[in-house]
Design a protein around this motif. Structure first.
Motif, PDB file in Angstrom:
ATOM      1  N   VAL A 226      62.193  59.214  53.380  1.00  0.00           N
ATOM      2  CA  VAL A 226      60.890  58.603  53.649  1.00  0.00           C
ATOM      3  C   VAL A 226      60.663  57.422  52.724  1.00  0.00           C
ATOM      4  O   VAL A 226      60.212  56.351  53.148  1.00  0.00           O
ATOM      5  CB  VAL A 226      59.757  59.639  53.505  1.00  0.00           C
ATOM      6  CG1 VAL A 226      58.394  58.953  53.462  1.00  0.00           C
ATOM      7  CG2 VAL A 226      59.798  60.629  54.660  1.00  0.00           C
TER       8      VAL A 226
ATOM      9  N   GLY B  30      51.069  54.409  54.394  1.00  0.00           N
ATOM     10  CA  GLY B  30      50.765  55.438  55.362  1.00  0.00           C
ATOM     11  C   GLY B  30      51.915  56.373  55.635  1.00  0.00           C
ATOM     12  O   GLY B  30      53.004  56.235  55.081  1.00  0.00           O
ATOM     13  N   PRO B  31      51.698  57.362  56.527  1.00  0.00           N
ATOM     14  CA  PRO B  31      52.700  58.402  56.775  1.00  0.00           C
ATOM     15  C   PRO B  31      53.933  57.873  57.497  1.00  0.00           C
ATOM     16  O   PRO B  31      53.872  56.918  58.256  1.00  0.00           O
ATOM     17  CB  PRO B  31      51.937  59.408  57.655  1.00  0.00           C
ATOM     18  CG  PRO B  31      50.870  58.603  58.317  1.00  0.00           C
ATOM     19  CD  PRO B  31      50.468  57.562  57.302  1.00  0.00           C
TER      20      PRO B  31
ATOM     21  N   PRO C 120      55.917  66.273  51.669  1.00  0.00           N
ATOM     22  CA  PRO C 120      55.052  65.252  52.273  1.00  0.00           C
ATOM     23  C   PRO C 120      55.871  64.082  52.815  1.00  0.00           C
ATOM     24  O   PRO C 120      56.851  63.659  52.215  1.00  0.00           O
ATOM     25  CB  PRO C 120      54.152  64.812  51.116  1.00  0.00           C
ATOM     26  CG  PRO C 120      54.172  65.960  50.172  1.00  0.00           C
ATOM     27  CD  PRO C 120      55.531  66.575  50.288  1.00  0.00           C
ATOM     28  N   SER C 121      55.429  63.572  53.957  1.00  0.00           N
ATOM     29  CA  SER C 121      56.173  62.488  54.596  1.00  0.00           C
ATOM     30  C   SER C 121      55.393  61.191  54.584  1.00  0.00           C
ATOM     31  O   SER C 121      55.448  60.419  55.521  1.00  0.00           O
ATOM     32  CB  SER C 121      56.509  62.867  56.049  1.00  0.00           C
ATOM     33  OG  SER C 121      55.322  63.083  56.793  1.00  0.00           O
ATOM     34  N   SER C 122      54.648  60.949  53.516  1.00  0.00           N
ATOM     35  CA  SER C 122      53.920  59.686  53.418  1.00  0.00           C
ATOM     36  C   SER C 122      54.439  58.892  52.238  1.00  0.00           C
ATOM     37  O   SER C 122      54.864  59.456  51.230  1.00  0.00           O
ATOM     38  CB  SER C 122      52.421  59.925  53.249  1.00  0.00           C
ATOM     39  OG  SER C 122      52.167  60.630  52.057  1.00  0.00           O
TER      40      SER C 122
ATOM     41  N   PRO D 295      56.594  59.756  59.825  1.00  0.00           N
ATOM     42  CA  PRO D 295      57.013  61.012  60.448  1.00  0.00           C
ATOM     43  C   PRO D 295      58.510  61.256  60.301  1.00  0.00           C
ATOM     44  O   PRO D 295      59.324  60.324  60.378  1.00  0.00           O
ATOM     45  CB  PRO D 295      56.627  60.817  61.922  1.00  0.00           C
ATOM     46  CG  PRO D 295      55.524  59.805  61.883  1.00  0.00           C
ATOM     47  CD  PRO D 295      55.875  58.879  60.760  1.00  0.00           C
TER      48      PRO D 295
END
Length: 636
Positions: A123, A171-172, A165-167, A174
Motif C-alpha cells: 500500500v 486516502g485509502p 490498514p490499507s490507507s 484497497p
C-alpha cells in the motif's frame, strides 16, 4: 513497456509465443536493464490473473500499460489502467501486483513476507506512485484523477486482512485478494476502481501519452529542506563563484539552445560543500529552467540512498536522482546533468552506468563535482585534466573551479590539512583549532564506549574501519550479525590480551523475529538508528558525515621507517588485495583520508599496529595510553 487495450494484451498473452520475448526487448530498450529470471517469472505469474480479472469485469476496452516507466526509468508501475469518467475526466488506476500468499506488518510501512523477507508495504509502495504523479503533473496536463489498487492474486481474504490498514497518503488504497478476483461483472469492476470508467478516445490517450512529467514548482525547495534543513543555505567565496558559473551557463543555453555545450568541473576536498551546492543548483535550475530537465546523479550508491531516504516524504524526488543503471535513459531527456562524487565513476565503457564520455557527448551542460584524492578503487576516477580532454574532444567548452573552504570539522580546514599532511606529506603535531576534538583511542573498547556514550547523548556517532577483516554478509537467525571485525588488544596495564569484536554494517535491514530493527541496511548505516552498533567501511561512509567519527586503521597500512607502508595481503577487499604494494598504497591512503574526514565535531583514531598507534599518539599529544583511561584534553 507493453501498451494496448486490455483485450488486445490479453489476446497477445494467450496467443503470441513471442509476447514475453518482445517485452524483454522493450524493457531493456526503455533503460531498465535486462530483466532477470525472477522478474520475468513474476510477469508470467501475475499478468494472466490480472488480465483475466479485467476481462471478466467487462473492462476490455480500457487502455492498459504494463511495467509503465516514469521519467528517467527511476521506477516502474506494474500496471496502469487509463479510462474516462462520465464527465470526460481522465482516470489513471495504478495497480501494484504481488505474488505473495501472506505477509504481516512489522513496523510502519514495512511487512514480513511468508519467506521471512522484510519489504515495503505494498500500500505504501503504490501510494508513493500516486504521490509521484500528483507531484510531477505539469500545469498544462489534462485534468486527471489518480486511483490506486494493490492486487495480491495468491492471497486469501484472511491474508489480506492480516496486512492491516490499507490507507496511505491521500486516502485509502484497497487491497484485493484471490477471492476478490474471482467475482465478475460490475462488482469486480468496482473493486478494481473502474466501475464508472469507459474507454478513453484516441485523442485523450494521445494527450496522456504526450504529458512531460516534471516536478511541481515547490518540490525542489522541499527536497533541499528535507535533505539538509537549510533551504536558505548561504554560498560563500569559491562556492558562490562556482554556483554563478553554472547558473549563467544554463541561462545562456536557454537563450541559445544551439550553442556549444559546456563541461564544468568543481573540485573540492572533504566538507567543501560539494553535495550542498549540487542540491542548491538542482533546486534553482528546476525552478528557473524546468525545460532543462536537470538531474543530479551519483555513482555512489550510498549517497544516492541517502538522497532518496531524505526525500522519502516527497516520492517525486526519485526521478531527480537517477541510478547508475538508469542514468543513460535520464540523460536522454536532460539538458543539464549534475554529477556528484564523480571520482567513483568507472572507466569501463561497457558498464551499465553512463560513463562521463557518453554524458559529455549527449548532454549540453555537465557539471562534475569530484575530489581526486577520494579515488578508492582501480578503474575508477577522473582527474580535472581527464575531463578537460574529453570535453574538448566533443567540442565542449571546459571551465574549472576549486572549492577552497571547508564546512566540516567545525569549519576547520586546519584539520583536513593535518590529515593530508599525515597521509601524503610530512606528519605534523596537531595544534588546533579550538572547538574541534581530535584524539586517539587507547584501545577499541574505549573507542566503542565513546561512540555509545555519544549516541546516548543524542550525537550522531559512527565507527568506520579499513577493510581488513572478512565480511560474508551472513546474519544469524535471531537477527544478530556475525562479529567479524575482531581485534586482540594487549592491555598495557595488566599484560593480558583482550578480544574486542563487532559486526560490519549489515548488507540489508536486520530485524528480530518480532520485527524490531537491529541494524539498518548498509547504505543507510551512517544515519539510521542502530548504525552505531556496526562498523562501517569506506563504501558506506564516502560522501556522508556524522558528528563524532571513530576510525580504526587496520594493519594494511603501517608506519615504518618514517613512511607509510602498504600490506595488500592483509586486505579483505577483493578489488584491492591482489594489487602490488606500491599501487595499493594510493588507494589505502585515499580510503583512510575518507574515513578520517567524516567527523563534523570530533574524530578519535585507533590503529591496530602498536608502533603506528604510538606515532599517532605523539602527533596528538597523548602519552602512551592505559586501557580505559579518560581522553586527554590538550591546550590549544
Amino acid at each position: 513497456m507493453a501498451a494496448g487495450t486490455v483485450a488486445e494484451l490479453a489476446r497477445a498473452l494467450r496467443e503470441d509465443l513471442a509476447f514475453f520475448t518482445e517485452c524483454v526487448r522493450r524493457y531493456t530498450a526503455a533503460g531498465f536493464g535486462t530483466p532477470d529470471t525472477s522478474e520475468q517469472r513474476s510477469w508470467r505469474n501475475s499478468w494472466p490473473p490480472l488480465l483475466a480479472a479485467l476481462e471478466r469485469a467487462g473492462l476490455g476496452g480500457l487502455r492498459l500499460y504494463l511495467e509503465y516507466g516514469t521519467p528517467g526509468a527511476a521506477r516502474r508501475i506494474d500496471a496502469l489502467l487509463l479510462g474516462r469518467r462520465p464527465d470526460g475526466v481522465l482516470v489513471m488506476v495504478l495497480v501494484e501486483l504481488k505474488q505473495w500468499g501472506s505477509a504481516v506488518p512489522v513496523s510502519a510501512g514495512m511487512v514480513r513476507r511468508s519467506d521471512g523477507e522484510v519489504v515495503v508495504h505494498p500500500v505504501a509502495q503504490v501510494a508513493s506512485y500516486r504521490a509521484f504523479f500528483t507531484d510531477w503533473r505539469p500545469a498544462d496536463a489534462p485534468t486527471l484523477e489518480i486511483r490506486a489498487r494493490v492486487v495480491l492474486h495468491n492471497a486469501s481474504q484472511e491474508d489480506v486482512r492480516a496486512l492491516g490498514p490499507s490507507s496511505a497518503g491521500n486516502g485509502p488504497v484497497p487491497v484485493l485478494g484471490r477471492e476478490d478476483l474471482q467475482t465478475d461483472g460490475e462488482v469486480l469492476a468496482g473493486l478494481l476502481g473502474c466501475a464508472d470508467l469507459s474507454p478513453a478516445g484516441g485523442e485523450l490517450v494521445r494527450s496522456f501519452e504526450g504529458i512531460e512529467w516534471t516536478p511541481s514548482a515547490g518540490l525542489q525547495q522541499r527536497i533541499a529542506q528535507s535533505l539538509f534543513g537549510k533551504p536558505s543555505f548561504a554560498l560563500v567565496g569559491s562556492q558562490q563563484h562556482a554556483y554563478v558559473e553554472v547558473r549563467d551557463r544554463v541561462a545562456a543555453l536557454a537563450a541559445d539552445p544551439g550553442g556549444p555545450g559546456t563541461v564544468i568541473t568543481i573540485q573540492g576536498g572533504p566538507g567543501s560543500g560539494k553535495t550542498l551546492i549540487a542540491i542548491r543548483l538542482l533546486a534553482h535550475l528546476q525552478h528557473a529552467y524546468p525545460g532543462a530537465t536537470p538531474r543530479l546523479a551519483t555513482p555512489s550508491g550510498t549517497l544516492r540512498a541517502h538522497l532518496l531516504d531524505a526525500t522519502a516524504a516527497h516520492p517525486g524526488g526519485k526521478e531527480l536522482f537517477p541510478s547508475a543503471h538508469t542514468l543513460d535513459s535520464a540523460a536522454g531527456r536532460a539538458r543539464v546533468v549534475i554529477l556528484d562524487e564523480a571520482q567513483r565513476l568507472a572507466h569501463d565503457r561497457h558498464s551499465p552506468a553512463a560513463t562521463l564520455e557518453r554524458l559529455i557527448a549527449r548532454v549540453p551542460i555537465v557539471v562534475v563535482f569530484l575530489d581526486e584524492r577520494q579515488v578508492i578503487r582501480p578503474g575508477e576516477g577522473f582527474t580535472v585534466e581527464d575531463i578537460r580532454r574529453i570535453a574538448h574532444r566533443h567540442g565542449r567548452r571546459h571551465r574549472a573551479h576549486e572549492l577552497r573552504e571547508s564546512f566540516r570539522c567545525r569549519g576547520s580546514k586546519a584539520y583536513t590539512d593535518w590529515v593530508d599532511a599525515l597521509l601524503y606529506g610530512t606528519p605534523a603535531p596537531w595544534s588546533g583549532p579550538e572547538g574541534y576534538e581530535l584524539d586517539t583511542a587507547p584501545d577499541p573498547f574505549s573507542l566503542q564506549q565513546w561512540i555509545d556514550t555519544s549516541t546516548r547523548n543524542g550525537i550522531l556517532a559512527r565507527t568506520a574501519a579499513g577493510f581488513c577483516w572478512p565480511w560474508d554478509r551472513a546474519v544469524r537467525k535471531n537477527g544478530i550479525l556475525k562479529p567479524e571485525v575482531r581485534i586482540e588488544h594487549r592491555d598495557p596495564a595488566t599484560g593480558t590480551n583482550r578480544l574486542w569484536q563487532a559486526a560490519w554494517n549489515a548488507a540489508t535491514r536486520v530485524t528480530t523475529p518480532d520485527g524490531v530493527v537491529t541494524a539498518p541496511p548498509s547504505r543507510l548505516w551512517a544515519s539510521h538508528r542502530g548504525g552505531h552498533q556496526q562498523i562501517g567501511c569506506v563504501y558506506t561512509a564516502q560522501g556522508l558525515e556524522y558528528q563524532h567519527a571513530g576510525v580504526i586503521i587496520g594493519d594494511d597500512l603501517t608506519w615504518e621507517d618514517d613512511r607509510w607502508v602498504a600490506h595488500p595481503e592483509r586486505s579483505h577487499d577483493h578489488t584491492l588485495k591482489d594489487l602490488p604494494p606500491e599501487e595499493y598504497l594510493r588507494y589505502a591512503l585515499n580510503t583512510y583520508r575518507v574515513l578520517l574526514t567524516r567527523g563534523a565535531d570530533a574524530t578519535r583514531i585507533y590503529h591496530v599496529d602498536a608502533p603506528s598507534q604510538q606515532m599517532l599518539n605523539r602527533l596528538v599529544g597523548r602519552r602512551t595510553a592505559v586501557a580505559g583511561s579518560p581522553p586527554v584534553r590538550h591546550p590549544r
